[in-house]
Design a protein around this motif. Structure first.
Motif, PDB file in Angstrom:
ATOM      1  N   GLU A  59     -15.536 -24.876  14.572  1.00  0.00           N
ATOM      2  CA  GLU A  59     -13.920 -24.624  14.525  1.00  0.00           C
ATOM      3  C   GLU A  59     -13.393 -24.464  15.921  1.00  0.00           C
ATOM      4  O   GLU A  59     -14.240 -23.802  16.791  1.00  0.00           O
ATOM      5  CB  GLU A  59     -14.042 -23.207  13.766  1.00  0.00           C
ATOM      6  N   ASN A 120      -7.194 -24.628  12.862  1.00  0.00           N
ATOM      7  CA  ASN A 120      -6.428 -23.648  12.451  1.00  0.00           C
ATOM      8  C   ASN A 120      -4.835 -24.016  12.277  1.00  0.00           C
ATOM      9  O   ASN A 120      -4.626 -24.477  13.393  1.00  0.00           O
ATOM     10  CB  ASN A 120      -6.586 -22.282  12.974  1.00  0.00           C
ATOM     11  N   GLU A 152      -7.599 -25.658   8.605  1.00  0.00           N
ATOM     12  CA  GLU A 152      -7.914 -24.597   7.983  1.00  0.00           C
ATOM     13  C   GLU A 152      -6.434 -24.097   7.710  1.00  0.00           C
ATOM     14  O   GLU A 152      -5.826 -23.667   8.646  1.00  0.00           O
ATOM     15  CB  GLU A 152      -8.714 -23.628   8.714  1.00  0.00           C
ATOM     16  N   ASP A 181      -9.152 -20.617   4.504  1.00  0.00           N
ATOM     17  CA  ASP A 181      -9.562 -19.680   5.453  1.00  0.00           C
ATOM     18  C   ASP A 181      -9.380 -18.372   5.134  1.00  0.00           C
ATOM     19  O   ASP A 181      -8.499 -17.697   4.170  1.00  0.00           O
ATOM     20  CB  ASP A 181      -8.648 -19.997   6.837  1.00  0.00           C
TER      21      ASP A 181
END
Ligand code: C2E
Ligand code: MG
Ligand code: MG
Ligand code: MG
Length: 284
Positions: A59, A120, A152, A181
């Motif tokens: 990530e 993200n 995400e 998420d």
């Protein structure tokens, strides 16, 4: 005079509150310059296979090195960036940085290059009518295979705008995967699954931290995995910190996990070491 006007007026002069508001507004102004001044960078946190301990992805996590305050945590500045709009530039910058890194890895390592790179995406990004087009153009510009990337999104982000579901559908059409998420912390996690066709769920740390304990939380966490798999969705357990947690998750049927136990967020160069098998030594 404040007192004469009525008791409550005092709170407008509360030095503490004033201070907090001023801090936020200073930070917010600083944030506008942060990208231009090169204070923003990203780290990569490994995502592992619980059966083999192999790193299967990572990530991408944003960091802000403030010239006076040092490292400002994303939990502090992302909300500010959402409010002052800089999240749009930051979000695009992070995606581009991740894509450039992936491209470089592919160039250098071919088949051994890290894949399954998660980025993200905030509510405000998702609300832009041309979000999917922006993603497509960054992928084209960096020549990255869309199947390498996972975006995400949080439940809150998906629920905050009507534009979210169509954007997610378009992102998936481009060939990227989408993960929900912080799963379990929102208000309608289960009904959202029916409406929102995601490829993976990231089970929030608040569920993972008690998985080894007795009680309702642990029962949910241990049974959630079967339910997620029946949907044909992948699950990643977030915030795994101990061997006991990892063991219990594996026993419950979880395959993928992320957490300090397996690796803290780290520079790209450290992450790539986990993918690349040691080069044969030239010196015999
Ligand atoms: P998130 O997306 O849920 O990311 C996971 C967070 O949990 C990261 O915090 C990570 O460092 C932390 N974490 C991972 N393993 C453990 C563990 O074992 N124990 C504990 N206590 N924490 C662990 P981080 O990097 O501080 O980021 C916080 C949040 O900020 C992220 O939560 C995400 O919502 C947001 N964020 C980070 N980078 C970006 C970005 O590029 N764009 C946007 N929109 N949001 C971002
Ligand atoms: Mg995340
Ligand atoms: Mg998360
Ligand atoms: Mg989380």
């Amino acid at each position: 005079a404040a007192k004469a006007a009525g008791g409550d007026c005092r709170r407008w002069f509360d030095p503490e509150m004033d201070h907090a508001a001023e801090e936020a507004s200073n930070l917010s102004a600083d944030l506008r310059r942060a990208l231009l001044d090169g204070q923003i960078f990203v780290l990569y946190q490994p995502i592992v296979d619980l059966h083999t301990n192999a790193t299967i992805g990572a990530e991408v996590l944003i960091r802000w090195q403030h010239p006076q305050r040092g490292l400002v945590p994303p939990d502090v500045f992302i909300p500010l960036a959402e409010r002052n709009g800089t999240i749009l530039e930051l979000g695009a910058w992070v995606l581009r940085a991740a894509c450039r890194q992936v491209r470089q890895w592919q160039h250098r390592y071919g088949d051994q290059a890290p894949t399954k790179i998660s980025v993200n995406v905030s509510a405000r990004q998702l609300a832009q009518p041309d979000f999917a087009e922006q993603v497509a153009s960054i992928l084209a510009e960096t020549a990255v295979d869309p199947s390498t990337l996972i975006l995400e999104v949080t439940e809150t982000a998906v629920l905050s705008t009507d534009a979210a579901l169509p954007q997610i559908a378009r992102i998936k059409q481009l060939g990227l995967r989408v993960a929900l998420d912080d799963f379990g912390t929102g208000h309608s996690s289960l009904s959202l699954l029916l409406a929102c066709p995601v490829d993976a769920l990231k089970v929030d740390r608040s569920f993972v931290s008690g998985v080894h304990a007795e009680g309702a939380g642990a029962i949910i966490t241990r049974n959630l995995i079967g339910f997620i798999e029946d949907f044909g969705i992948e699950a990643v357990a977030e915030g795994v910190e101990t061997v006991i947690q990892a063991d219990r998750l594996r026993q419950a049927g979880y395959r993928f996990a992320q957490g300090y136990l397996f690796g803290r967020p780290m520079p790209a160069a450290d992450l790539e070491q986990r993918f690349v098998s040691p080069a044969p030594s030239i010196i015999a």
